[in-house]
Design a protein around this motif. Structure first.
Motif, PDB file in Angstrom:
ATOM      1  N   VAL A   1       0.888  -1.246  -0.091  1.00 12.45           N
ATOM      2  CA  VAL A   1       0.044  -0.012   0.030  1.00 12.45           C
ATOM      3  C   VAL A   1       0.835   1.336   0.158  1.00 12.45           C
ATOM      4  O   VAL A   1       1.768   1.672   0.904  1.00 12.45           O
TER       5      VAL A   1
ATOM      6  N   LYS B   1      -0.024   4.324   0.173  1.00 13.11           N
ATOM      7  CA  LYS B   1      -0.431   5.533   0.754  1.00 13.11           C
ATOM      8  C   LYS B   1       0.570   6.490   1.362  1.00 13.11           C
ATOM      9  O   LYS B   1       1.454   5.588   2.422  1.00 13.11           O
TER      10      LYS B   1
ATOM     11  N   GLU C   1      -3.658   1.615  -3.375  1.00 13.22           N
ATOM     12  CA  GLU C   1      -4.049   2.946  -2.959  1.00 13.22           C
ATOM     13  C   GLU C   1      -5.417   2.655  -2.281  1.00 13.22           C
ATOM     14  O   GLU C   1      -6.277   1.969  -2.652  1.00 13.22           O
ATOM     15  N   SER C   2      -5.668   3.903  -1.156  1.00 11.50           N
ATOM     16  CA  SER C   2      -6.909   3.641  -0.645  1.00 11.50           C
ATOM     17  C   SER C   2      -7.534   4.787  -1.309  1.00 11.50           C
ATOM     18  O   SER C   2      -8.995   4.777  -1.141  1.00 11.50           O
ATOM     19  N   ARG C   3      -7.263   5.788  -1.758  1.00 10.40           N
ATOM     20  CA  ARG C   3      -8.278   6.921  -2.375  1.00 10.40           C
ATOM     21  C   ARG C   3      -8.275   6.720  -3.898  1.00 10.40           C
ATOM     22  O   ARG C   3      -6.745   6.803  -4.611  1.00 10.40           O
TER      23      ARG C   3
ATOM     24  N   GLY D   1      -9.296   0.964  -0.700  1.00  6.26           N
ATOM     25  CA  GLY D   1     -10.145   1.923   0.135  1.00  6.26           C
ATOM     26  C   GLY D   1     -11.583   2.084  -0.552  1.00  6.26           C
ATOM     27  O   GLY D   1     -11.798   1.409  -1.592  1.00  6.26           O
TER      28      GLY D   1
ATOM     29  N   SER E   1     -13.071  -3.322  -2.193  1.00  2.00           N
ATOM     30  CA  SER E   1     -13.749  -2.562  -1.140  1.00  2.00           C
ATOM     31  C   SER E   1     -15.279  -2.372  -1.804  1.00  2.00           C
ATOM     32  O   SER E   1     -15.770  -1.242  -1.487  1.00  2.00           O
TER      33      SER E   1
ATOM     34  N   ARG F   1      -2.596  -6.604   3.206  1.00  2.00           N
ATOM     35  CA  ARG F   1      -2.204  -5.288   2.690  1.00  2.00           C
ATOM     36  C   ARG F   1      -1.494  -4.457   3.700  1.00  2.00           C
ATOM     37  O   ARG F   1      -1.672  -4.115   4.776  1.00  2.00           O
TER      38      ARG F   1
END
Length: 247
Positions: free
Chosen positions: A43, A45, A65-67, A89, A108, A229
């Protein structure tokens, strides 16, 4: 430790990755699993794109990536590299069209509305989209995901989304209760996967269990994770220049 150049940064990343792989292997062997059954999503981020490039150079090209908007930017920065991007995310429906072409897997998916949106995008592109269904295994209101209780009904409706291919389930342990609570929650997700797999419509398989992060990945492996993750644990010892300072 002060790192002055990228060769040293690659060396630190390499040592961290080796340590993590060893810990995954030990956890797997404790429960009679093969370490090769578990894959890592690195990840990215908070780290700059050059760190992502270093990970790829070290042979770790599955990046998460979360966003969505950050994924878009880093995918552009890493254009030309053999990166396999995962979104780990939340995905808002209005960001799905731009995200889908960039990612190998969306971890997600947390609503039927998002499934409907992804199905329409995939149909328009003429290419299925691979996803995991996110389950709120901790019960925390702040967490995203379907409740465990509603999952049988969700799986029963997957045939309505023929262009979405569900590959498994994803879950996050709660903030309270430490590793003991995390273990119970990961075990819940594994049992849920095993119960639901035979009920999946054709074209969907619940093979994958995406669970476990930097603080609890060994417990997740012991409870059946196929994907972990990992973020912060990979970047320990890196200088401040490796980290993004904003949005």
């Amino acid at each position: 430790m002060v790192l002055s150049n990228w060769s040293e940064i690659r060396a630190v990343l390499g040592r961290n990755l080796t340590t993590v792989q060893e810990r995954i292997a030990q956890a797997a062997r404790r429960v009679g699993r093969a370490p090769e059954e578990i894959s890592i999503v690195c990840v990215t981020k908070y780290v700059v794109p050059d760190v992502a490039r270093c990970l790829v150079e070290l042979g770790y090209n599955v990046l998460g990536e979360s966003r969505p908007q950050v994924l878009w930017r880093k995918a552009e920065a890493c254009a030309g590299l053999p990166v396999r991007w995962h979104l780990v995310g939340p995905l808002q429906r209005n960001k799905a069209k731009k995200t889908v072409p960039l990612v190998e897997l969306i971890h997600s998916v947390d609503s039927l509305a998002l499934l409907e949106t992804l199905n329409a995008i995939a149909a328009q592109r003429g290419q299925p989209v691979d996803v995991l269904l996110e389950v709120n295994i901790s019960g925390e209101q702040a967490k995203h995901g379907f409740s465990p209780q509603e999952m049988p009904a969700v799986v029963a409706q997957l045939a309505n989304y023929p262009h979405v291919k569900v590959q498994g389930l994803m879950g996050m342990a709660g903030l309270e209760g430490g590793l003991s609570a995390a273990r119970q929650q990961f075990a819940l997700l594994r049992r849920l996967r095993d119960e639901l797999a035979p009920l999946c419509p054709a074209g969907n398989e619940l093979r994958e269990l995406s669970m476990g992060m930097s603080g609890d990945f060994e417990v997740a492996v012991e409870e059946g994770a196929t994907v972990v993750r990992l973020g912060s644990i990979l970047y320990e010892g890196l200088p401040s220049e490796c980290f993004e300072t904003g949005g």
